[in-house]
Scaffold this motif. Sequence first.
Motif, PDB file in Angstrom:
ATOM      1  N   MET A   1       0.877  -1.165   0.000  1.00 31.22           N
ATOM      2  CA  MET A   1       0.000   0.000   0.000  1.00 31.22           C
ATOM      3  C   MET A   1       0.918   1.219   0.000  1.00 31.22           C
ATOM      4  SD  MET A   1      -3.464  -0.815   2.064  1.00 31.22           S
ATOM      5  CE  MET A   1      -2.907  -0.401   3.682  1.00 31.22           C
ATOM      6  N   LEU A   2       0.611   2.169  -0.861  1.00 35.94           N
ATOM      7  CA  LEU A   2       1.477   3.322  -1.042  1.00 35.94           C
ATOM      8  C   LEU A   2       0.676   4.598  -0.868  1.00 35.94           C
ATOM      9  CD1 LEU A   2       4.072   4.736  -1.960  1.00 35.94           C
ATOM     10  CD2 LEU A   2       3.441   4.208  -4.314  1.00 35.94           C
ATOM     11  N   SER A   3       1.074   5.392   0.130  1.00 39.16           N
ATOM     12  CA  SER A   3       0.377   6.663   0.362  1.00 39.16           C
ATOM     13  C   SER A   3       1.137   7.837  -0.229  1.00 39.16           C
ATOM     14  CB  SER A   3       0.204   6.900   1.868  1.00 39.16           C
ATOM     15  OG  SER A   3       1.466   7.151   2.462  1.00 39.16           O
ATOM     16  N   GLY A   4       2.411   7.659  -0.502  1.00 42.16           N
ATOM     17  CA  GLY A   4       3.234   8.778  -0.938  1.00 42.16           C
ATOM     18  C   GLY A   4       3.961   9.425   0.217  1.00 42.16           C
ATOM     19  N   GLY A   5       3.688   8.961   1.441  1.00 42.66           N
ATOM     20  CA  GLY A   5       4.368   9.492   2.619  1.00 42.66           C
ATOM     21  C   GLY A   5       5.697   8.792   2.861  1.00 42.66           C
TER      22      GLY A   5
ATOM     23  N   THR B   1       6.805   4.937   1.530  1.00 45.77           N
ATOM     24  CA  THR B   1       7.863   5.098   0.533  1.00 45.77           C
ATOM     25  C   THR B   1       9.134   4.385   0.978  1.00 45.77           C
ATOM     26  OG1 THR B   1       6.959   7.215  -0.180  1.00 45.77           O
ATOM     27  CG2 THR B   1       9.262   6.791  -0.709  1.00 45.77           C
ATOM     28  N   SER B   2       9.455   4.459   2.259  1.00 46.32           N
ATOM     29  CA  SER B   2      10.638   3.772   2.779  1.00 46.32           C
ATOM     30  C   SER B   2      10.508   2.263   2.613  1.00 46.32           C
ATOM     31  CB  SER B   2      10.845   4.109   4.255  1.00 46.32           C
ATOM     32  OG  SER B   2      11.046   5.481   4.437  1.00 46.32           O
ATOM     33  N   VAL B   3       9.334   1.737   2.945  1.00 45.48           N
ATOM     34  CA  VAL B   3       9.111   0.298   2.808  1.00 45.48           C
ATOM     35  C   VAL B   3       9.267  -0.120   1.347  1.00 45.48           C
ATOM     36  CG1 VAL B   3       7.357  -1.523   2.968  1.00 45.48           C
ATOM     37  CG2 VAL B   3       7.677   0.072   4.861  1.00 45.48           C
ATOM     38  N   ILE B   4       8.668   0.636   0.437  1.00 47.36           N
ATOM     39  CA  ILE B   4       8.713   0.279  -0.977  1.00 47.36           C
ATOM     40  C   ILE B   4      10.130   0.387  -1.530  1.00 47.36           C
ATOM     41  CG2 ILE B   4       7.994   1.098  -3.254  1.00 47.36           C
ATOM     42  CD1 ILE B   4       5.209   1.467  -2.027  1.00 47.36           C
ATOM     43  N   ALA B   5      10.876   1.388  -1.111  1.00 44.11           N
ATOM     44  CA  ALA B   5      12.271   1.505  -1.559  1.00 44.11           C
ATOM     45  C   ALA B   5      13.087   0.301  -1.100  1.00 44.11           C
ATOM     46  CB  ALA B   5      12.880   2.806  -1.042  1.00 44.11           C
ATOM     47  N   LEU B   6      12.824  -0.169   0.109  1.00 48.04           N
ATOM     48  CA  LEU B   6      13.535  -1.346   0.610  1.00 48.04           C
ATOM     49  C   LEU B   6      13.106  -2.613  -0.129  1.00 48.04           C
ATOM     50  CD1 LEU B   6      13.484  -0.447   4.389  1.00 48.04           C
ATOM     51  CD2 LEU B   6      15.521  -0.579   2.923  1.00 48.04           C
ATOM     52  N   VAL B   7      11.831  -2.714  -0.494  1.00 47.94           N
ATOM     53  CA  VAL B   7      11.374  -3.857  -1.298  1.00 47.94           C
ATOM     54  C   VAL B   7      12.059  -3.827  -2.661  1.00 47.94           C
ATOM     55  CG1 VAL B   7       9.405  -4.930  -2.456  1.00 47.94           C
ATOM     56  CG2 VAL B   7       9.150  -4.074  -0.130  1.00 47.94           C
ATOM     57  N   ALA B   8      12.115  -2.653  -3.286  1.00 50.88           N
ATOM     58  CA  ALA B   8      12.752  -2.527  -4.602  1.00 50.88           C
ATOM     59  C   ALA B   8      14.227  -2.919  -4.530  1.00 50.88           C
ATOM     60  CB  ALA B   8      12.597  -1.103  -5.122  1.00 50.88           C
TER      61      ALA B   8
ATOM     62  N   LEU C   1       7.351   8.453  -7.390  1.00 44.35           N
ATOM     63  CA  LEU C   1       7.954   7.199  -6.937  1.00 44.35           C
ATOM     64  C   LEU C   1       7.829   6.124  -8.017  1.00 44.35           C
ATOM     65  CD1 LEU C   1       9.377   6.068  -4.433  1.00 44.35           C
ATOM     66  CD2 LEU C   1       7.157   5.191  -3.702  1.00 44.35           C
ATOM     67  N   CYS C   2       6.678   6.051  -8.663  1.00 39.96           N
ATOM     68  CA  CYS C   2       6.460   5.048  -9.711  1.00 39.96           C
ATOM     69  C   CYS C   2       7.390   5.269 -10.904  1.00 39.96           C
ATOM     70  CB  CYS C   2       5.012   5.051 -10.177  1.00 39.96           C
ATOM     71  SG  CYS C   2       3.866   4.367  -8.947  1.00 39.96           S
ATOM     72  N   SER C   3       7.812   6.502 -11.120  1.00 44.10           N
ATOM     73  CA  SER C   3       8.726   6.777 -12.231  1.00 44.10           C
ATOM     74  C   SER C   3      10.150   6.326 -11.911  1.00 44.10           C
ATOM     75  CB  SER C   3       8.712   8.271 -12.574  1.00 44.10           C
ATOM     76  OG  SER C   3       9.396   9.028 -11.577  1.00 44.10           O
ATOM     77  N   GLN C   4      10.451   6.085 -10.631  1.00 40.78           N
ATOM     78  CA  GLN C   4      11.810   5.745 -10.227  1.00 40.78           C
ATOM     79  C   GLN C   4      11.993   4.289  -9.819  1.00 40.78           C
ATOM     80  OE1 GLN C   4      13.517   8.538  -7.418  1.00 40.78           O
ATOM     81  NE2 GLN C   4      12.116  10.126  -8.118  1.00 40.78           N
ATOM     82  N   LEU C   5      10.891   3.609  -9.481  1.00 40.65           N
ATOM     83  CA  LEU C   5      10.983   2.241  -8.980  1.00 40.65           C
ATOM     84  C   LEU C   5      10.088   1.318  -9.800  1.00 40.65           C
ATOM     85  CD1 LEU C   5      10.850   2.935  -5.133  1.00 40.65           C
ATOM     86  CD2 LEU C   5      12.871   2.406  -6.491  1.00 40.65           C
TER      87      LEU C   5
END
Length: 196
Positions: free
Chosen positions: A32-36, A40-47, A85-89
């Motif tokens: 789940m991505l809020s943009g906060g 964002t930290s969780v998603i960056a670590l997943v990526a 974020l979607c443009s970078q990951l």
Amino acid sequence: AAGFDDAASGLRDLLADSVRLRLRSDVRVGTMLSGGLDSTSVIALVAEQMAGDRLTHATTGKSLHSFTASFPGLRIDDTSNVDELCSQLPLTKHPVLPLDEGEIFPLLESTIWSMERPWYNSVPIVHYLLMRRAREQQVSVVLNGHGADEVYAGYPYDYCPMTVADAVLGLCWVRAKRELEGMRNVHGYNAGLVLN
């Protein structure tokens, strides 16, 4: 006591390990991505895990499914942050538009049944819609940043007075002093504002 850089590095290591452990799954994992900052930290670590670990691809696919509530035209809308974020990951964005859902009462009934307890704002309805969209995409597990606001006092007017009150009621004077100093230094609160 550890300095700021050491503490930040230690926190990052703990978060990365937490994400790594939660990516062990035999079903599709999304986020789940809020943009906060927290999600964002969780998603960056997943990526980061996706880039370095073949097994992670088995649970995430080549592009991580992310589910975002969008509120076009409202101040709370984080769509621009999500798009950035979607443009970078490697993310596949699945927007949910709660305001376009129409009739609210069927949602209330489903959400109340799912929550199994009373709630006082619209957040559970939004979460219900996000989880419903995840299920439609065959995503059974979602990682998110929930809880970070409580840990990091992300909503200071809500959490700062409670953390000080908890310390005072527990007769933890050193902790209460530390909390008050932190609130003054980070949020600019004085003791009178917090203790009122």
